[in-house]
Design an enzyme around this catalytic site. Sequence first.
Site, PDB file in Angstrom:
ATOM      1  N   LYS A  70      21.573   3.601  -1.860  1.00 24.67           N
ATOM      2  CA  LYS A  70      20.241   4.219  -1.977  1.00 24.67           C
ATOM      3  C   LYS A  70      19.394   4.101  -0.703  1.00 24.67           C
ATOM      4  CE  LYS A  70      19.797   3.762  -6.976  1.00 24.67           C
ATOM      5  NZ  LYS A  70      18.940   3.417  -8.106  1.00 24.67           N
ATOM      6  N   ASP A 112      13.698   7.085  -9.872  1.00 24.34           N
ATOM      7  CA  ASP A 112      13.811   5.853 -10.673  1.00 24.34           C
ATOM      8  C   ASP A 112      12.450   5.426 -11.235  1.00 24.34           C
ATOM      9  OD1 ASP A 112      16.566   5.495 -10.401  1.00 24.34           O
ATOM     10  OD2 ASP A 112      16.346   4.438  -8.495  1.00 24.34           O
TER      11      ASP A 112
END
Length: 279
Positions: A70, A112
């Site tokens: 990420k 997220d």
Amino acid sequence: MINGSTALHGILGDPVCHSLSPVMHNAAFTAIKLNGLYVPMQVKKENVGKAVAGLAALGFIGVSVTVPHKETVMEYLDEIDPVAQKIGAVNTILFRRHPEKGTLVSRGFNTDWLGSNHALAEAMKLTGSRVLVLGAGGAAKAVGFGLVEAGAEVVITNRSEDRGRELASWLGCDFCPSDSLAEIEAAALINTTSVGMEPNTDALPCEAKLLPDFKVVMDIVYAPLQTQLLRHAARAGCATIDGLAMLLYQGAAQFKIWTGKQPPVDVMRAALLEELKRR
Ligand code: ATR
């Protein structure tokens, strides 16, 4: 049917074979009759840049990015959404053609924090509420960011105090050492650590005797779905939110970015539940 018009999507990670995202997104494509496909792709860290260039060249529409890429992936993207830049992590890439230049542009997003906010907001009002976050890793950063963004008052606690204090300072919120948690009054508790995850399913990320003080307890662990934390929380009379909720809503936000269409959330949830039952 997979053919020349199939819109290609997938997930980059290492490992990636246990990811539930393919089941969730492929069910969504089928439900809204969109000719799309979503495949898992295991990529080593040293190949992340080549993978991103390759996906663009192959005409992929978008991909998810998961652990441990990420942060790494950010240096290989043309553009990064300001929120993802601030969080310092990208979990979604969209490939598109530049409207004037005609060149391919890759843009990174982070969904997220949207996923965790949406999950918690199903059970309570976030604005003005105090929320205790267990953990200080990447997941805690996204969850904490979302809560602050929604106007909640966040308190961080973490096994390693230095790391916890660092995140609290970044978020501009309080830190509470693990041995002083009884003093914290908060409406909700969110576990962002891996404690309780298979195979150590008996483990608890905090003492069970603290739980009756919270109205809502949320866990981001989804294997198992009913973690030891959520079992104790339910017994203590708290509303509980399992790890499927954040996974679902971060995925729903990705689907919207890639397709521009409303994600069929109920279908996606059912596909996730069915897959978890099957495993
Ligand atoms: P992620 O990016 O998925 O959040 P991470 O960066 O490795 O993963 O962070 C994991 C979090 O879980 C950390 O807050 C970690 O605590 P430390 O900072 O002290 O390492 C926490 N964690 C993991 N295993 C733990 C355990 N057995 N007990 C308590 N906390 C744990």
